[in-house]
Design an enzyme around this catalytic site. Structure first.
Site, PDB file in Angstrom:
ATOM      1  N   ASP A  48       0.644  -1.225   0.017  1.00  0.00           N
ATOM      2  CA  ASP A  48       0.185   0.013   0.097  1.00  0.00           C
ATOM      3  C   ASP A  48       0.875   0.914  -0.095  1.00  0.00           C
ATOM      4  O   ASP A  48       1.794   0.992   0.922  1.00  0.00           O
ATOM      5  CB  ASP A  48      -0.801   0.461   1.607  1.00  0.00           C
ATOM      6  CG  ASP A  48      -1.738   1.004   1.471  1.00  0.00           C
ATOM      7  OD1 ASP A  48      -1.410   2.277   0.488  1.00  0.00           O
ATOM      8  OD2 ASP A  48      -2.820   0.547   1.418  1.00  0.00           O
ATOM      9  N   CYS A  88      -6.530   4.075  -2.350  1.00  0.00           N
ATOM     10  CA  CYS A  88      -6.701   2.310  -1.736  1.00  0.00           C
ATOM     11  C   CYS A  88      -7.799   1.050  -2.161  1.00  0.00           C
ATOM     12  O   CYS A  88      -7.605   0.741  -2.819  1.00  0.00           O
ATOM     13  CB  CYS A  88      -6.751   2.037  -0.612  1.00  0.00           C
ATOM     14  SG  CYS A  88      -6.040   3.055   0.832  1.00  0.00           S
ATOM     15  N   LYS A 136      -4.552  -6.937   4.140  1.00  0.00           N
ATOM     16  CA  LYS A 136      -4.817  -5.965   3.831  1.00  0.00           C
ATOM     17  C   LYS A 136      -6.257  -6.886   1.743  1.00  0.00           C
ATOM     18  O   LYS A 136      -5.446  -6.571   0.675  1.00  0.00           O
ATOM     19  CB  LYS A 136      -4.296  -5.052   3.396  1.00  0.00           C
ATOM     20  CG  LYS A 136      -5.571  -3.801   3.326  1.00  0.00           C
ATOM     21  CD  LYS A 136      -5.108  -2.529   2.879  1.00  0.00           C
ATOM     22  CE  LYS A 136      -5.940  -1.503   3.119  1.00  0.00           C
ATOM     23  NZ  LYS A 136      -4.945   0.089   3.160  1.00  0.00           N
ATOM     24  N   HIS A 259      -1.783  24.626  -9.918  1.00  0.00           N
ATOM     25  CA  HIS A 259      -2.786  24.804 -10.639  1.00  0.00           C
ATOM     26  C   HIS A 259      -4.430  24.266  -8.967  1.00  0.00           C
ATOM     27  O   HIS A 259      -4.168  23.936  -8.115  1.00  0.00           O
ATOM     28  CB  HIS A 259      -3.144  23.359 -10.535  1.00  0.00           C
ATOM     29  CG  HIS A 259      -4.547  22.949 -11.737  1.00  0.00           C
ATOM     30  ND1 HIS A 259      -5.370  22.217 -11.205  1.00  0.00           N
ATOM     31  CD2 HIS A 259      -4.616  23.208 -13.394  1.00  0.00           C
ATOM     32  CE1 HIS A 259      -6.370  21.761 -12.370  1.00  0.00           C
ATOM     33  NE2 HIS A 259      -5.630  22.437 -13.459  1.00  0.00           N
ATOM     34  N   ASP A 321      -1.185  -1.009  -4.699  1.00  0.00           N
ATOM     35  CA  ASP A 321      -2.617   0.123  -4.329  1.00  0.00           C
ATOM     36  C   ASP A 321      -1.781   1.551  -5.764  1.00  0.00           C
ATOM     37  O   ASP A 321      -2.676   2.170  -6.849  1.00  0.00           O
ATOM     38  CB  ASP A 321      -3.535   0.101  -4.048  1.00  0.00           C
ATOM     39  CG  ASP A 321      -2.775   0.791  -2.559  1.00  0.00           C
ATOM     40  OD1 ASP A 321      -1.974   0.782  -2.660  1.00  0.00           O
ATOM     41  OD2 ASP A 321      -3.647   0.841  -2.017  1.00  0.00           O
ATOM     42  N   HIS A 322      -0.975   1.839  -5.600  1.00  0.00           N
ATOM     43  CA  HIS A 322      -0.764   3.224  -4.977  1.00  0.00           C
ATOM     44  C   HIS A 322       0.509   3.409  -4.955  1.00  0.00           C
ATOM     45  O   HIS A 322       1.026   2.549  -4.521  1.00  0.00           O
ATOM     46  CB  HIS A 322      -1.506   4.166  -5.217  1.00  0.00           C
ATOM     47  CG  HIS A 322      -2.227   4.322  -3.709  1.00  0.00           C
ATOM     48  ND1 HIS A 322      -1.065   4.960  -3.060  1.00  0.00           N
ATOM     49  CD2 HIS A 322      -3.067   3.475  -3.078  1.00  0.00           C
ATOM     50  CE1 HIS A 322      -1.824   4.370  -1.661  1.00  0.00           C
ATOM     51  NE2 HIS A 322      -3.050   4.219  -1.247  1.00  0.00           N
TER      52      HIS A 322
END
Length: 536
Positions: A48, A88, A136, A259, A321-322
């Site tokens: 994760d 997630c 997880k 931005h 996941d990222h």
């Protein structure tokens, strides 16, 4: 434990067996044994918040990741692998379903896949695999904190509130403290035991998924009952694995040049305050140390496969996941399409996989679903968003793109960002679009010349911007998706508010944004009421 990890690496490097045939089938079960001999095992270790750029140069020089390096030496590393949603639950929903998140309406950490959704592991089980999920998993609807879901539902409200704790570091234990994240180590130990038990008793191939929390930041108790996770925590043992002299301090745009969506995220993540260079370096060093601890857990799984004499018969995938911004773009956490948040690790080793491959082809997590089914020789359902990666990996054929597209797509609809975000990566270009009725302009980055993603060239290169936007719209009708998310957010918020009755005012005032909210609660309630009066 530290000595054990070192010995394990030496053994793995010296004893990786060539693909062998499993010899532990049940006696007398010859048809099943025959099937097993020709079908590989499949193991996925999913972390994760692991930044994929740490798995190849020059990022891999910053921290010692011996087992990730081992997989790269004995298999393939994908240099351009992305999440399909940088948070997630939606990201994992894409991986387990093989579909982009708008197709399953996995809008936020609370709204993802239904309980009975058919995943690739379900299909493997039907096809004769012995399967197990540990750690997880996090792809089903209904989880995560109340604050997390309310923040996602109200992202369109005209207010700006701190929703996260300020990122901090915490050094725990001493120079011999290896097991900092006890929960992950317990799950890893369970997975290793499961592998040894399964290979000793089974006559069928197995598929194992292990999900880790690391290197996700730890909860921050100072945030109160509805605490977020903004503490980067490790021990001196892991911190010694980091080359602090190689840690860079990211360049930041001035707040007034950011931005508008990035400014919103920076504020809600409590990062608009001053940070010293040492604070930033500490956060990044602790994060890298947490990655090193996760890498050691991968080593435990490789060790279990080696001990069971099935390492050569097993496809192993290591991914996340990222990523984690770790103070890039004046943010921590994820929820962004910048590289630190969206670029994930993807390493793969196993039968038929050539060693030392560095594959530049663009891939994303939806490719896991068709890839594992292809590994097993199982039939692939229609209408998945991903493609099998095996054509890129085979010993029998030169790597080729095959049916894989030359782009990847990611989207985000959750908290800490005030507009649905759509990212298309193709070649050197990363295009980011918004469609929420706001004035947020698109972003275009040339990653070949601007790896830090500080120079938005969308206005300077209108033909490239238009071409990429046309391709993006052929993949997803993103204005329509944004409208659907708006409707969902309002409907969910109204239902939740009505369920609270007279407790609504107290409950909403004490979520993670309580520090700001309680300064002017009436004003913020009025802002929500004004938002709700708009069209559903």
């Amino acid at each position: 434990m530290a000595c054990t990890l070192f010995i394990l690496l030496l053994i793995l490097n010296s004893t990786l067996q060539a693909p062998t045939r499993c010899q532990n089938g049940n006696a007398g079960a010859s048809p099943t044994n025959a099937t097993r001999r020709h079908r590989p095992n499949i193991v996925i270790v999913m972390t994760d918040s692991f930044d994929g750029r740490l798995t190849f140069g020059p990022g891999n020089l910053t921290v010692q990741l011996p087992f990730t390096n081992y997989m790269r030496e004995h298999g393939a590393v994908f240099l351009n692998s992305y999440t399909n949603s940088p948070i997630c639950c939606p990201s994992r929903a894409a991986m387990w379903s093989g579909k982009f998140v708008h197709l399953t309406e996995s809008w936020n950490n609370y709204k993802c896949l239904d309980e009975n959704y058919t995943t690739w592991m379900d299909l493997l089980q039907r096809d004769g695999y012995y399967t197990q999920k540990l750690g997880k998993v996090d792809y089903k609807s209904g989880d995560h904190s109340l604050s997390n879901r309310v923040e996602a539902w109200t992202r369109d409200v005209d207010f700006l509130l701190w929703q996260e704790g300020r990122p901090v570091t915490n050094l725990t234990g001493n120079a011999s403290t290896v097991k900092v994240m006890e929960e992950d180590w317990n799950e890893t130990d369970s997975a290793a035991r499961w592998i040894r038990s399964a290979t000793a008793t089974l006559s069928q191939p197995f598929a194992l998924y292990l999900g880790l929390n690391l290197p996700h930041p730890y909860p921050t108790p100072a945030m109160g009952e509805n605490k977020g996770a903004s503490t980067f925590q490790t021990s001196p043992y892991w911190l010694k694995k980091v080359s602090r002299q190689l840690i860079t301090v990211p360049k930041w745009l001035p707040l007034n040049e950011m931005h508008q969506v990035d400014y919103y995220s920076t504020y809600t993540k409590n990062c608009s305050w001053h940070f010293t260079q040492e604070e930033i370096k500490d956060i990044r060093a602790f994060y890298y140390a947490m990655c090193a601890e996760a890498d050691a857990m991968l080593g435990e799984i490789l060790s279990a496969l080696r001990d069971a004499k099935v390492l050569g018969d097993t496809f192993v995938i290591f991914t996340s996941d990222h990523g984690e911004l770790a103070m890039e773009h004046r943010q921590f956490y994820k929820m962004s399409m910048y590289e630190g948040s969206s670029h994930v690790p993807f390493l793969l080793m196993g039968p038929t996989v050539q060693a030392k491959q560095q594959i530049a082809h663009l891939i994303s997590l939806v490719d896991v679903y068709p890839t594992v089914l292809d590994m097993a020789g199982a039939s692939l359902p229609s209408r998945v968003s991903g493609h099998s990666l095996l054509p890129l990996l085979s010993l029998k054929a030169a790597p080729q793109a095959g049916p894989l597209p030359d782009w990847v797509f990611s989207e985000y609809h959750g908290c800490d960002v005030n507009a649905s975000t759509y990212m298309l990566r193709r070649g050197q270009w990363k295009y980011i679009a918004y469609a929420d009725g706001s004035s947020a302009p698109p972003q275009l980055f040339d990653l070949s010349a601007d790896q830090e993603e500080l120079h938005n060239v969308a206005a300077k290169l209108p033909s490239i911007t238009a071409s990429l936007d046309k391709l993006l719209r052929s993949i997803v009708n993103y204005p329509a998706v944004s409208k659907a998310v708006h409707q969902y957010n309002k409907q969910q918020f109204i239902s939740w508010r009505n369920s609270l009755g007279n407790n609504y005012t107290d409950v909403i005032a004490n979520l993670r944004w309580h520090t700001d909210w309680q300064k002017d609660p009436k004003n913020y309630e009025n802002a929500i009421n004004k938002w709700l009066q708009g069209d559903l």
